[in-house]
Design a protein around this motif. Sequence first.
Motif, short mmCIF file in Angstrom:
data_model
loop_
_atom_site.label_atom_id
_atom_site.label_comp_id
_atom_site.label_asym_id
_atom_site.label_seq_id
_atom_site.Cartn_x
_atom_site.Cartn_y
_atom_site.Cartn_z
N GLU A 138 0.81 -1.22 0.00
CA GLU A 138 0.00 0.00 0.00
C GLU A 138 0.85 1.27 0.00
O GLU A 138 0.31 2.37 -0.08
N HIS A 139 2.16 1.12 0.07
CA HIS A 139 3.07 2.27 0.01
C HIS A 139 3.83 2.31 -1.32
O HIS A 139 4.75 3.12 -1.48
N VAL A 140 3.45 1.45 -2.28
CA VAL A 140 4.19 1.30 -3.53
C VAL A 140 3.39 1.87 -4.70
O VAL A 140 2.20 1.57 -4.83
N PRO A 141 4.01 2.68 -5.55
CA PRO A 141 3.28 3.24 -6.69
C PRO A 141 2.97 2.21 -7.78
O PRO A 141 1.84 2.17 -8.27
N ASP A 142 3.93 1.39 -8.16
CA ASP A 142 3.71 0.37 -9.19
C ASP A 142 3.55 -0.98 -8.51
O ASP A 142 4.50 -1.73 -8.33
N VAL A 162 1.54 -11.89 1.84
CA VAL A 162 1.34 -10.44 1.74
C VAL A 162 0.25 -10.02 2.71
O VAL A 162 -0.76 -10.72 2.86
N SER A 163 0.45 -8.90 3.38
CA SER A 163 -0.65 -8.32 4.15
C SER A 163 -0.80 -6.86 3.74
O SER A 163 0.18 -6.19 3.40
N THR A 164 -2.04 -6.39 3.75
CA THR A 164 -2.29 -5.03 3.32
C THR A 164 -3.67 -4.60 3.81
O THR A 164 -4.30 -5.28 4.63
N ARG A 194 -6.00 5.55 -1.80
CA ARG A 194 -6.03 5.22 -3.23
C ARG A 194 -5.09 4.08 -3.58
O ARG A 194 -5.21 3.47 -4.64
N ARG A 195 -4.13 3.78 -2.69
CA ARG A 195 -3.21 2.67 -2.92
C ARG A 195 -3.62 1.38 -2.20
O ARG A 195 -2.93 0.38 -2.31
N PHE A 196 -4.73 1.41 -1.50
CA PHE A 196 -5.22 0.18 -0.88
C PHE A 196 -5.66 -0.78 -1.98
O PHE A 196 -6.04 -0.36 -3.07
N VAL A 197 -5.62 -2.09 -1.69
CA VAL A 197 -5.80 -3.11 -2.72
C VAL A 197 -6.88 -4.10 -2.28
O VAL A 197 -6.82 -4.63 -1.17
N THR A 198 -7.84 -4.37 -3.15
CA THR A 198 -8.85 -5.37 -2.84
C THR A 198 -8.23 -6.77 -2.93
O THR A 198 -7.26 -6.98 -3.65
N PRO A 199 -8.76 -7.74 -2.19
CA PRO A 199 -8.26 -9.12 -2.30
C PRO A 199 -8.32 -9.65 -3.74
O PRO A 199 -7.40 -10.36 -4.17
N ALA A 232 -11.96 -15.73 8.79
CA ALA A 232 -12.11 -16.31 7.46
C ALA A 232 -13.08 -15.50 6.61
O ALA A 232 -13.09 -15.63 5.38
N ARG A 233 -13.89 -14.66 7.23
CA ARG A 233 -14.95 -13.94 6.50
C ARG A 233 -14.71 -12.44 6.37
O ARG A 233 -15.02 -11.85 5.35
N ASP A 234 -14.21 -11.84 7.43
CA ASP A 234 -14.12 -10.38 7.44
C ASP A 234 -12.76 -9.90 6.93
O ASP A 234 -11.78 -9.88 7.66
N LEU A 235 -12.71 -9.55 5.65
CA LEU A 235 -11.51 -9.00 5.03
C LEU A 235 -11.70 -7.52 4.71
O LEU A 235 -10.99 -6.96 3.86
N SER A 236 -12.62 -6.87 5.40
CA SER A 236 -13.03 -5.53 5.01
C SER A 236 -11.99 -4.46 5.27
O SER A 236 -12.02 -3.39 4.63
N ILE A 237 -11.05 -4.71 6.19
CA ILE A 237 -10.04 -3.68 6.50
C ILE A 237 -8.64 -4.27 6.28
O ILE A 237 -8.04 -4.08 5.23
N ASN A 238 -8.11 -4.99 7.24
CA ASN A 238 -6.79 -5.60 7.10
C ASN A 238 -6.93 -7.06 6.69
O ASN A 238 -7.81 -7.76 7.19
N TYR A 239 -6.05 -7.53 5.81
CA TYR A 239 -6.10 -8.94 5.45
C TYR A 239 -4.73 -9.44 5.02
O TYR A 239 -3.82 -8.65 4.72
N LEU A 240 -4.58 -10.78 5.01
CA LEU A 240 -3.36 -11.46 4.58
C LEU A 240 -3.70 -12.40 3.45
O LEU A 240 -4.81 -12.93 3.37
N MET A 241 -2.72 -12.64 2.58
CA MET A 241 -2.88 -13.58 1.48
C MET A 241 -1.60 -14.37 1.28
O MET A 241 -0.51 -13.80 1.33
#
Length: 245
Positions: A138-142, A162-164, A194-199, A232-241
């Motif tokens: 979330e701190h990376v432009p590309d 990855v977590s974001t 604007r740099r946050f990323v959906t799962p 397992a269900r709530d990924l609405s704010i912080n999440y890991l993959m």
Amino acid sequence: MGENETVDPGEVAKFEAQAAQWWDPKGPAAPLHAMNPCRLGYIVAQTRAQFGRQGGGVRPFEGLRVLDVGCGGGLLSEPMARLGASVTGLDPAGAALPVARAHAAAAGLEIDYRAERAGDLATAGARFDVVLAMEVIEHVPDQPGFLREVAGVVAEGGLMIVSTLNRTPAALAFGVIGAEYVLGLLPRGTHDWRRFVTPRALAGMLEDAGLEPVDRRGMVFDPLARDWRLSARDLSINYLMTAVR
């Protein structure tokens, strides 16, 4: 700044300014200290399952090579080293690395901290069994370029974790406005929503980088217990993959 940049000098400067306070549990990294047991538990579980390290022992990750991208002061590098892994930590905010080295030395841990990028290691032929990129993308432009670069050092059969923050109204309300402007848990300007990323977007970028996403979990703050738990269900704010090569 070019579109293919995988390091943002402005973001680096913000973390450079906070370097000396990395290990202060009440300092700018306080949210990471609070979150650390939860995300470490996830990393350990995924690593144990992937490499068959389910038995006991004080150093279950002996022989595994771990790369911590955006390691900061070493909040994850140190526990992974204590578990027996051979750990390399990378951070473009070079001011954090003397702090990380000094803290590791005081703890009797050998960790290879470098002010380099994952692409430098990939070019040199380095490969790792577990690659961590926690609260970095979330701190990376590309972002696609960053993930391709980091994926290049994941060994065959290895993991990238990855977590974001999710790109949702809830993440904007709690992860930015609440944490930075209302509660003061983070310095203002730490995050750009604007740099946050959906799962879904993150999974797609990992696939494009040659990895297979295999697991995702939310990290949810419990205000009553005042700690973090996996969901397992709530990924609405912080999440890991987790993704596998």
